[in-house]
Design a protein around this motif. Structure first.
Motif, PDB file in Angstrom:
ATOM      1  N   VAL A  45       0.864  -1.181   0.000  1.00 35.86           N
ATOM      2  CA  VAL A  45       0.000   0.000   0.000  1.00 35.86           C
ATOM      3  C   VAL A  45       0.903   1.234   0.000  1.00 35.86           C
ATOM      4  N   ILE A  46       0.760   2.092  -1.015  1.00 29.64           N
ATOM      5  CA  ILE A  46       1.647   3.248  -1.146  1.00 29.64           C
ATOM      6  C   ILE A  46       0.990   4.553  -0.715  1.00 29.64           C
ATOM      7  N   ALA A  47      -0.338   4.553  -0.558  1.00 23.58           N
ATOM      8  CA  ALA A  47      -1.022   5.789  -0.159  1.00 23.58           C
ATOM      9  C   ALA A  47      -2.410   5.473   0.366  1.00 23.58           C
ATOM     10  N   THR A  48      -2.937   6.387   1.182  1.00 23.59           N
ATOM     11  CA  THR A  48      -4.327   6.309   1.628  1.00 23.59           C
ATOM     12  C   THR A  48      -5.031   7.596   1.211  1.00 23.59           C
ATOM     13  N   TYR A  49      -6.359   7.532   1.094  1.00 26.60           N
ATOM     14  CA  TYR A  49      -7.116   8.706   0.651  1.00 26.60           C
ATOM     15  C   TYR A  49      -8.575   8.559   1.080  1.00 26.60           C
ATOM     16  N   GLU A  50      -9.332   9.641   0.913  1.00 31.12           N
ATOM     17  CA  GLU A  50     -10.771   9.625   1.158  1.00 31.12           C
ATOM     18  C   GLU A  50     -11.510  10.139  -0.076  1.00 31.12           C
ATOM     19  N   ASN A  51     -12.735   9.671  -0.243  1.00 34.36           N
ATOM     20  CA  ASN A  51     -13.598  10.139  -1.332  1.00 34.36           C
ATOM     21  C   ASN A  51     -15.044  10.073  -0.842  1.00 34.36           C
ATOM     22  N   GLU A  52     -15.405  11.026  -0.003  1.00 37.76           N
ATOM     23  CA  GLU A  52     -16.743  11.022   0.583  1.00 37.76           C
ATOM     24  C   GLU A  52     -17.755  11.795  -0.253  1.00 37.76           C
ATOM     25  N   SER A  53     -17.254  12.597  -1.203  1.00 43.08           N
ATOM     26  CA  SER A  53     -18.170  13.439  -1.983  1.00 43.08           C
ATOM     27  C   SER A  53     -17.972  13.289  -3.488  1.00 43.08           C
ATOM     28  N   GLY A  54     -17.254  12.242  -3.920  1.00 37.27           N
ATOM     29  CA  GLY A  54     -16.982  12.058  -5.333  1.00 37.27           C
ATOM     30  C   GLY A  54     -15.666  12.674  -5.774  1.00 37.27           C
ATOM     31  N   THR A  55     -14.952  13.303  -4.831  1.00 40.49           N
ATOM     32  CA  THR A  55     -13.668  13.936  -5.120  1.00 40.49           C
ATOM     33  C   THR A  55     -12.624  13.425  -4.133  1.00 40.49           C
ATOM     34  N   VAL A  56     -11.442  13.095  -4.631  1.00 41.78           N
ATOM     35  CA  VAL A  56     -10.370  12.579  -3.780  1.00 41.78           C
ATOM     36  C   VAL A  56      -9.829  13.678  -2.872  1.00 41.78           C
ATOM     37  N   THR A  57      -9.706  13.364  -1.575  1.00 41.39           N
ATOM     38  CA  THR A  57      -9.152  14.313  -0.603  1.00 41.39           C
ATOM     39  C   THR A  57      -8.265  13.564   0.378  1.00 41.39           C
TER      40      THR A  57
END
Length: 303
Positions: A180-192
Motif C-alpha cells: 500500500v503506497i497511499a491512503t485517501y478519502e472520497n466522501e463526496s466524489g472527489t479525492v481528498t
C-alpha cells in the motif's frame, strides 16, 4: 641506533653523509605512506562491510527492510477529481514472507509509466496498492499482528511480512502480495486527504517535535458522528460522547462487542454526563440514540 626500517646508523661525534641522512628520511617517509595506505584500505573495507549489513538509504541489504518505498523521483501519487495517478519512477519493496533466519523476503517493483486509477465514492479511508504486475484501490488499509475484526480492504500481517485482501464472497482473508503506497478519502466524489505510506526516510532533528506528539489527540480534526449509527474508526483515536443522564436511565457507548455506560444521576436528578474512550483503527463503535452526542478525535501521526 639500529632498526631494520632505517638503512643507516650514525655514531656520535662523526660526520654524517648527506645522502645517507636523506636515505633515512626517504625510508621513513615511505613507511609512513605505506602505513597510511594500509589504514585507508582497512577503513574502506570496514565501511563497505557496514554498508552491506545495515538498512540505510543505500539499502545494501534489503532483507532488513520490507513493505516500503525505496525511491520516488517524481513523487508517489498525485490526484485530481476522482482519479489518483501513481507516478513513474516509483520503486518499492512488496512484502513476500520471511526467510528461515527471520529476515524479510521481498519483491522489488518499479513503475515505468504513470498509472491512473479511478476511485469511487464511499465513507472509508481507502488505499492505493501495487502488486508485482498490477495496481488498484481498496476500501481500507489495516496492519496488525492478528486478523483484523473489520473485514475489508488490505491487511498487512506484521508477523508474517505478508499482505492479504478480503474476499467479500467467502468472507475470508486471501494472501495477496502487494504494498500500500497511499491512503485517501472520497466522501463526496472527489479525492481528498491523500497521504503517502511507508517511504524510506532518515529521522531528522526537526522531526522530533512532531514525533514526540504522535498519539496525542488531534483536536483540529475532530469529527462529529451521528448517534444510533454504527461507525468504524478510520484511524487510531478517541471517542468523546455525552448524554442526558437521569436516575434509572443509562445511555451506552458501544465499542466492538463491549458496552460502556454513561454515568446517570441519582435521586431522579437530570443532567448531562460525558465519557471519553480510546479506539484503534478499524474498531466499530456506536452511541445510543436520544439526547446524546458523539465526536471522533483522531490521534496525531495516524494514517
Amino acid at each position: 641506533m639500529s632498526n631494520s626500517l632505517i638503512p643507516y646508523s650514525f655514531i656520535p661525534g662523526t660526520k654524517a653523509k648527506a645522502q645517507e641522512v636523506n636515505a633515512n628520511f626517504i625510508a621513513l617517509a615511505d613507511q609512513i605512506t605505506e602505513n597510511k595506505n594500509y589504514t585507508d584500505m582497512k577503513i574502506s573495507e570496514t565501511v563497505s562491510s557496514i554498508d552491506t549489513q545495515k538498512a540505510d538509504l543505500k539499502l545494501g541489504n534489503t532483507t532488513l527492510v520490507s513493505n516500503c518505498i525505496l525511491d520516488a523521483p517524481n513523487g508517489i501519487v498525485t490526484y485530481t477529481g476522482n482519479t489518483i495517478t501513481v507516478k513513474s519512477g516509483l520503486k518499492m519493496l512488496i512484502p513476500n514472507g520471511r526467510n528461515n533466519d527471520g529476515t524479510y523476503k521481498t519483491i522489488e517493483r518499479s513503475i515505468e509509466e504513470d498509472i491512473i486509477l479511478t476511485t469511487s465514492k464511499n465513507d472509508n479511508v481507502n488505499c492505493v496498492y501495487i502488486t508485482e504486475e498490477s495496481s488498484g484501490t481498496a476500501e481500507v488499509y489495516q496492519y496488525n499482528f492478528t486478523t483484523p475484526k473489520f473485514g475489508g480492504g488490505i491487511w498487512y500481517n506484521l508477523r508474517e511480512n505478508k499482505s492479504y485482501k478480503f474476499d467479500t464472497d467467502t468472507k475470508t482473508w486471501e494472501e495477496f502480495p502487494c504494498i500500500v503506497i497511499a491512503t485517501y478519502e472520497n466522501e463526496s466524489g472527489t479525492v481528498t486527504n491523500v497521504k503517502s505510506n511507508s517511504p524510506i526516510a532518515l529521522l531528522k532533528e526537526n522531526d522530533l517535535e512532531e514525533i514526540n506528539t504522535f498519539g496525542f489527540p488531534d483536536y483540529a480534526n475532530v469529527v462529529g458522528k451521528a448517534n444510533g449509527t454504527k461507525h468504524y474508526a478510520k484511524t487510531d483515536g478517541y471517542l468523546y460522547c455525552w448524554a442526558e443522564a437521569q436516575q434509572n436511565l443509562t445511555k451506552n457507548l458501544h465499542i466492538e462487542d463491549k458496552s460502556f455506560g454513561i454515568v446517570h444521576h441519582p435521586m431522579g436528578h437530570i443532567g448531562w454526563s460525558g465519557l471519553c474512550m480510546p479506539v484503534s483503527k478499524g474498531n466499530s463503535y456506536s452511541l445510543d440514540g436520544g439526547s446524546t452526542g458523539l465526536n471522533f478525535i483522531p490521534v496525531k501521526g495516524a494514517n
